[in-house]
Design an enzyme around this catalytic site. Sequence first.
Site, PDB file in Angstrom:
ATOM      1  N   GLU A 156      13.383  -6.832 -12.088  1.00 51.48           N
ATOM      2  CA  GLU A 156      14.400  -6.157 -11.288  1.00 51.48           C
ATOM      3  C   GLU A 156      15.071  -7.096 -10.285  1.00 51.48           C
ATOM      4  O   GLU A 156      16.063  -6.715  -9.652  1.00 51.48           O
ATOM      5  CB  GLU A 156      13.792  -4.945 -10.563  1.00 51.48           C
ATOM      6  N   GLY A 173       4.935  -3.527  -0.125  1.00 57.06           N
ATOM      7  CA  GLY A 173       6.010  -2.690   0.389  1.00 57.06           C
ATOM      8  C   GLY A 173       6.919  -3.437   1.347  1.00 57.06           C
ATOM      9  O   GLY A 173       8.053  -3.029   1.568  1.00 57.06           O
ATOM     10  N   ASP A 194       8.862  -6.136   1.301  1.00 53.13           N
ATOM     11  CA  ASP A 194       9.545  -7.181   0.535  1.00 53.13           C
ATOM     12  C   ASP A 194      10.997  -7.273   0.996  1.00 53.13           C
ATOM     13  O   ASP A 194      11.799  -6.451   0.586  1.00 53.13           O
ATOM     14  CB  ASP A 194       9.435  -6.929  -0.974  1.00 53.13           C
ATOM     15  N   GLU A 204      18.008   4.188   4.121  1.00 53.07           N
ATOM     16  CA  GLU A 204      16.696   3.604   3.850  1.00 53.07           C
ATOM     17  C   GLU A 204      16.072   2.956   5.077  1.00 53.07           C
ATOM     18  O   GLU A 204      14.872   3.046   5.305  1.00 53.07           O
ATOM     19  CB  GLU A 204      16.871   2.569   2.738  1.00 53.07           C
TER      20      GLU A 204
END
Length: 559
Positions: free
Chosen positions: A278, A309, A311, A495
């Site tokens: 990805e 988590g 990243d 987010e």
Amino acid sequence: MITPQKLRPRLLPLVLGGALLAISVPGYAEEIAYRQTAPPDILLGPLFNDVQSAKLFADQKTFADAVPKSDPLTILADYRMQRHQSGFDLRHFVEMNFTLPHEGEKYVPPAGQSLREHIDGLWPVLTRTTDKADKWDSLLPLPKPYVVPGGRFREVYYWDSYFTMLGLAQSGHWDKIRDMVDNFAWELDAWGHIPNGNRTYYLSRSQPPFFALMVELLATHGGDALKKYRPQMEKEYAYWMEGVDALQPGQANKRVVKLDDGAILNRYWDDRDTPRPESWLDDITTAKSNPDRPATEIYRDLRAAAASGWDFSSRWMDDPQKLGTIRTTSIVPVDLNSLMFKMEKLLAQASQDSGDTASANQYEALAAARQKAIERHLWNEKAGWYADYDLKNNKVRNPLTAAALFPLYVKAASQERANKVASATSSHLIKPGGISTTTINSGQQWDAPNGWAPLQWVATEGLQNYGQNKVAMDVTWRFLKNVQHTYDREQKLVEKYDVSSTGTGGGGEYPLQDGFGWSNGVTLKMLDQVCAKEKPCDSVPDNPPAANDDVAAGKRSTQ
């Protein structure tokens, strides 16, 4: 169902980047089943590399999520035959042979909605049902519906889901919570762990282990959830502790480490050491930026950071401005080990609920040993806060991050040390818009000035656990005002947020995503903390409640 644990060796030749790989699988049916769970970089080899390297799509996740219209080996053979022909068009080839993911119609909320109304209206928009998938789809089907974060994240994510569930509980959607817990339990039975997300390319790693906390949340709604899901909780614990019995002091195996004094702790790990599908080209570029290190080592550390988590963050780097110095696997994280402590405590409770006192005592002993290890190795005495342990330098690291609040969140800290963390939080991490992830601005998304909803909640609840209600309300109020101001201005939740003032966050590998699962969940949970239970509010009130009343202390039940 064919799972990795059920496969017996037989060699399947696959081509990756021009190299012939030998993959162990059994007979023909199992071979097909294996290939249906292999990540797209393995299935498509040089074609995958060439498409990503050509930058056909702005987001590298697009092709990772594309669905082959026929057997990938056939597509790969056609590609090898056609690619050197005159006039060959790679984009046209991809469009002819793959179904590309497409964004649904952009959700336009009804005008004039309050913050709460907007979030309640988003739950069905973010809910997906994929109990089956196309044959070669990278998406892994799940038996029950689930809630996705939003934006480019079209699948369920492990640790995101816990904070999303907090909001689902506030909205009364216990059916959705139960469905998601069942899905994660199903994954543990199928794969032996909960993948980062339900994609084939996420199968090689997990994420922060929140499953036990999800079960604990479900248990607050009645029933014997801890007893029911104990087998799956134990499977997750076994995954994290794999290989521990064979370790000598100073050794590590996958996700578990034994320090020189015999202390057992955990780290993040990914079973693969190749670029992430990805983020394929990003990882290759990062590896090339530091030619003094083996590329496979950098790939593993990038993947391990994705498992964390965080990243990416300066937390994992030797040089905060150079991602190529990342070395996640040589760092023992304070937040992970706090969650492992919590898992051990809940496993003890689940064992007791099952009438298994011997196992309960065993898990309690493991939790006590881990708590002692956290206090000894993950506390920076000079600075006065919890921090990560550096396996390379055999000492606790210096930087203060929001992860320092996790021992408070799981009640593993002493009161004295919790008070020191609260003071450090007030002095260094609390900003006008909430808790900053770190004190370092590196351009990475898990650094200053960004603030993330899950870390706001961990800080709030952790501080409340130790009576630091004024600091807890400070965090809650500042973050809520940030969310409200952004919603008033842009009519959406996002987010991550910029906490240096109020506004949306930035940095990282991809554009800011709207939605957004965990921001929705934490916002609702916090909103119900600052509002009286008998008079819920739909938007953030103008003035915060007094920091010493029941609301600030988190004592009002909002279940």
